[in-house]
Structure formats: structure tokens, C-alpha cells
Write an enzyme that holds these catalytic residues in place. Structure first.
Site, mmCIF file in Angstrom:
data_model
loop_
_atom_site.group_PDB
_atom_site.id
_atom_site.type_symbol
_atom_site.label_atom_id
_atom_site.label_comp_id
_atom_site.label_asym_id
_atom_site.label_seq_id
_atom_site.Cartn_x
_atom_site.Cartn_y
_atom_site.Cartn_z
ATOM 1 C CD GLU A 212 -2.602 1.588 0.141
ATOM 2 O OE1 GLU A 212 -2.578 2.751 -0.314
ATOM 3 O OE2 GLU A 212 -3.282 0.671 -0.355
ATOM 4 C CG ASP B 193 -9.217 -3.547 -5.946
ATOM 5 O OD1 ASP B 193 -9.988 -3.473 -6.916
ATOM 6 O OD2 ASP B 193 -9.566 -3.250 -4.783
ATOM 7 C CB CYS C 87 -14.978 -0.657 -6.585
ATOM 8 S SG CYS C 87 -14.085 0.813 -6.033
#
Length: 496
Positions: free
Chosen positions: A131, A175, A228
Site C-alpha cells: 500500500e 485493484d 469498483c
């Protein structure tokens, strides 16, 4: 909820009239579903009376969303709260992976897809969860520790830095940051911030991320790409960019018709031409998987899988990256800060008997870690190139004098031997007090004791007799002073 007119027009272009209306109505008028994924490595499986998530055997839907903060099982890592659509990565990995792999979760926070991957990957796999945003990386670290796997490293690096690990990973899950259209039911801020300009900015950033990370994927390796969001620019067109510009072919995943997963929605002539060029075996459609909330129980999600081509262009690119990587070892500004090493301390004998498995113990600055021997090669090759905030190991504890103060990582590990420490089962009120960091009184032998609630390990205390010093991590404590009227344990899953 007031949707942007440009967004409404986009959906009307994306889907036929009735379908578009159904999706828009679902976004505006329906509530998100709540689902959790159980941690089988700690002995927790979905109860038979809960509806299962069809594409993830460890996932289940809840009838309502309880206040998870006040469920001790949530803090023990007994389950992870994750949208059902995102659990599809579990099915993808189970469908494609047969042996141990090196796996990178590039944009991993807060940890849902990483913990799903840890469940799905074969034993012996190495997982790097990364991250780039430091506060989010700390949340990721917490969730990975609670989940309990010692074969997962947490890093805080950029895609460009990770991309210099040429030909390292068999699978990369990306993602990527996106415009968040699929989160509109959950996130009012995502609704207010959306604009066509944001979509364009996200798409540009996604291309940059993919170019940066591509060299780290082995030729023949798999990229699991997901967002998303709903629009074509960040989904099908981005997948075509990967195939056309980076050199990849699409991989098809078998899904059940009853899951109501939607396929490729690119329908203009240009996309069809590109599809025909890059996926002749699929005609004018590419294999991709869309979760639309008016059809599938979950939030908006897009996912596709591509395999990196084995061709001369890829080999040349990888050779260049290998050379760049060699230079980077000398010049990389993101290398971990060098910490002066204290004199090596003798590891107390009791630490070697706490874990099941073939582990090698080491000590650095008084902290004892246990590393599975089959992970040593990966660590020795790559650890000096990354900003690591959780190692590829299990932290056992800190040496104090001739004893070891056991670590919370040890308490969370499924590899902790059942008889390594005394255990003390506590009631709900005491469990919440412990998770708040309060001193508690227990009926147990003196020394280091594991606190359990309904057989789930919460962490250590040092029992002094008249009181027990709380060793729960300070940064993870429940801050609220509220105490629910009755125990919160997912309401239907456990009884107090």
C-alpha cells in the site's frame, strides 16, 4: 441521493434502457448487503444457517450490519468484513492456481483481497501486500497480523519501486484506485466527488500504475485487474490497453449462470475491433466479470485476468528492467532506513517451542522472529529493495533480561501451539475491557496468559495475581466508552 447527470447518461449508454433504469434505481433506493469471510485457519467456518456467498466457500451474508467494533471475534481475526463481490478473487485464484506462487497484491489496503488470497493460495506461496499511502499501509498491517499468516509481507512502496523487482511475481493483483462508482450505495463522498474529469484522471493514473508494475510480473504470469467502478474507460478499455500496449492475452474463468455475473459491456465498433484483434478465441467479447447490484448481491465490481505474453518484446523489456534493478540497488531512495543493530542477544529456549512448523528463529534489536525456512530465499533476494512494515515472518516477542515478552503477532498466529501458554476464557464485558486496553482481573496462573472469548484468542496479559497488565497493542484499542446492552457477536453467529 442525487446522481450526477453525466453519470446517469453514462449508465444509459453502458446498458440497455430497462437494465440502466434497474441499476440506477438499485444505486439510489437499495441498501448495501453485509457479508463476512470466515478465517478457517483459526477454526471458524460459516454456520450452516447463514446464506453462503456462492463464489467463496468461506463467505456468508448477514441479515443486518451489526456494530463490528464491539464484537471480540472481529478483533481476534475470526472473520473479515468484506463485500461479497470482492470475494470473487477467491474463486479466481482457486480456479487458476495449482501450486505455490509468488503473489503481489499491489494496492492492498485495507486487506480484504489479500486475506482472501491467503485463504485461496496453495501452501508454500509467498504474498507481498503493498500500500503506497502510509496511514492505509498501517491499517493493512493490522489486518494482516489479525488474520494470522506468517507468509505475508506488508510493504509501503510505489508501483515504480516494486516494478524494479523484475520477473519476481507469478501473480499480481491490481485493484487499482478508481472513480468509485460501484461504492455509491456506501459512500456519499464518492457520489459528490464524481465527474467525467475524475474518470479520465483515474484512467490515466491506472495506465501509469500498470506500466510501472508490469516488469515485476514474470512472462507467463497472471495479472488480476479489478476496479469498483462501472465505466468502460477504467474497465474494458483498460483491459484492452494491457493486452495491446503491455503484451497480454485474456484468461477465461468458469462461472455459474446462477451467480448473475455480467460480462463484457463494450459495444462500440472500436472496442469490438480491438477485442477481435487481441482475443480471437472469444470473438468480439473479452472475458471479464462485472457485478451489478441490481443483479448480483454485492457492490459494483469489475475484474478480468490477463496472462503476460512470452515474446521477444517482453524479454527485451524484462532485460532492461533487470539492468535498471541492479542500478537501483545502489541508488534507490526508497530503501529502508538503516537502523543501528544492537549486540546479538541469546534467544531464550522457550521461544523455540511456541510454534508448530519448520521455523528458523532470529533476533534483531531484541526482537525475536520466526521465519519458515522455505521463505528464506525470497527474503534474502528482495527484502533490501523494499520498505517493509511487516516482515515475511512471525514476531514472537521481545527479549527482556533472560525472558521473552510475547508479541501480539504470536497470539494471532494459527501456528501458535495450543499448549504454549495458559489460557483464560473471559465473559463479554471483560473481553471489551481488555480490547480497550484496561487492566483486568483474571483467575489464572501468574505470568503470560492468553485471553480468549468464545475460544477465540484476543491477546496476551501479564498476570500479576491481583491484576493483569494488558499487552493488547495500544494503537488497536477500542476507543469508544459505550458498552452495548447485550453482547455483539454478529447477532446470529455466536451465543454468549
Amino acid at each position: 441521493m442525487n446522481l450526477n447527470e453525466d453519470f446517469i447518461e453514462q449508465i444509459n449508454t453502458l446498458l440497455p434502457g430497462d437494465e440502466a433504469s434497474a441499476l440506477l434505481q438499485a444505486i439510489v433506493t437499495t441498501e448495501p448487503v453485509t457479508s463476512v469471510r470466515f478465517n478457517g485457519s483459526k477454526g471458524f467456518v460459516p454456520p450452516v444457517w447463514l446464506e453462503r456467498v456462492p463464489w467463496c466457500e468461506t463467505g456468508a451474508y448477514l441479515g443486518e450490519r451489526p456494530p463490528f467494533t464491539f464484537d471480540p471475534h472481529f478483533h481476534a481475526g475470526s472473520y473479515y468484513v468484506q463485500d461479497a463481490s470482492s470475494m470473487f478473487i477467491y474463486h479466481v485464484i482457486k480456479s487458476l492456481v495449482r501450486g505455490p506462487v509468488h503473489y503481489l497484491d499491489l494496492c492492498a489496503a485495507p486487506g480484504g483481497k489479500t486475506t482472501a488470497a491467503l485463504q485461496a493460495l496453495p501452501q508454500g506461496s509467498v504474498v507481498v501486500a503493498n500500500e503506497i499511502v502510509t496511514p492505509r499501509a498501517q491499517v493493512l498491517r493490522e489486518n494482516i497480523i489479525k488474520w494470522g499468516h506468517g507468509n505475508c509481507m506488508v510493504t509501503n512502496d510505489s508501483p515504480k519501486t516494486l516494478g524494479k523487482l523484475a520477473n519476481t511475481f507469478d501473480i499480481i493483483a491490481a485493484d487499482v484506485p478508481c472513480s468509485g462508482e460501484g461504492m455509491f450505495r456506501k459512500d456519499d463522498e464518492a457520489v459528490s466527488q464524481w465527474s467525467p474529469q475524475l474518470v479520465a484522471q483515474c484512467a490515466a493514473r491506472q495506465r501509469e500504475i500498470l506500466r510501472d508494475i508490469w516488469p515485476a510480473l514474470k512472462p507467463g504470469g497472471l495479472l488480476i485487474y479489478s476496479t469498483c467502478t462501472y465505466n468502460l474507460d477504467e474497465n474494458e478499455r483498460m483491459a484492452l490497453f494491457i493486452a495491446r500496449e503491455l503484451g497480454a492475452c485474456f484468461v477465461e474463468i468458469t462461472v455459474e449462470t446462477s451467480w448473475n455475473i455480467t460480462g463484457d459491456l463494450s459495444c462500440n465498433a472500436q472496442c469490438a475491433m480491438h477485442n477481435a484483434q487481441w482475443t480471437p478465441q472469444y470473438g468480439n467479447r473479452i472475458p471479464c466479470y462485472r457485478f451489478l447490484p441490481h443483479k448480483t448481491r454485492g457492490e459494483g465490481l469489475f475484474m478480468c485476468v490477463l496472462r503476460k505474453m512470452l515474446n521477444a518484446e517482453c524479454r527485451m523489456l524484462n532485460a532492461q528492467c533487470t539492468m535498471h534493478n541492479a542500478q537501483c540497488r545502489i541508488q534507490n531512495s526508497r530503501s529502508p532506513i538503516s537502523v543501528p543493530r544492537s549486540p546479538i542477544k541469546k534467544i531464550p529456549k522457550e521461544a523455540s517451542s511456541w510454534l508448530d512448523g519448520d521455523y528458523e528463529l532470529s533476533e534483531t534489536n531484541g526482537i525475536i522472529t520466526a521465519t519458515n525456512k522455505h521463505l528464506k530465499d525470497f527474503i534474502s533476494i528482495n527484502s533490501n529493495k523494499l520498505h517493509i512494515i511487516k516482515g515475511l515472518n512471525i514476531e514472537l516477542g521481545t527479549i527482556k533480561g533472560n525472558k521473552v515478552v510475547p508479541s501480539h503477532q504470536l497470539a494471532m498466529s494459527p501456528m501458535l501451539k495450543d499448549d504454549a501458554f495458559e489460557k483464560c476464557e473471559v465473559d463479554y464485558r471483560t473481553a471489551i475491557a481488555y480490547l480497550r486496553g484496561e487492566a483486568i482481573t483474571i483467575n489464572a496462573p501468574r505470568g503470560y496468559v492468553l485471553i480468549t472469548y468464545q475460544n477465540a484468542i484476543l491477546g496476551f496479559v501479564n498476570n500479576l495475581g491481583n491484576r493483569a497488565n494488558n499487552l493488547y497493542p495500544k494503537n488497536w484499542r477500542i476507543l469508544s466508552t459505550h458498552l452495548p446492552d447485550k453482547p455483539i457477536s454478529l447477532n446470529v453467529l455466536y451465543t454468549d
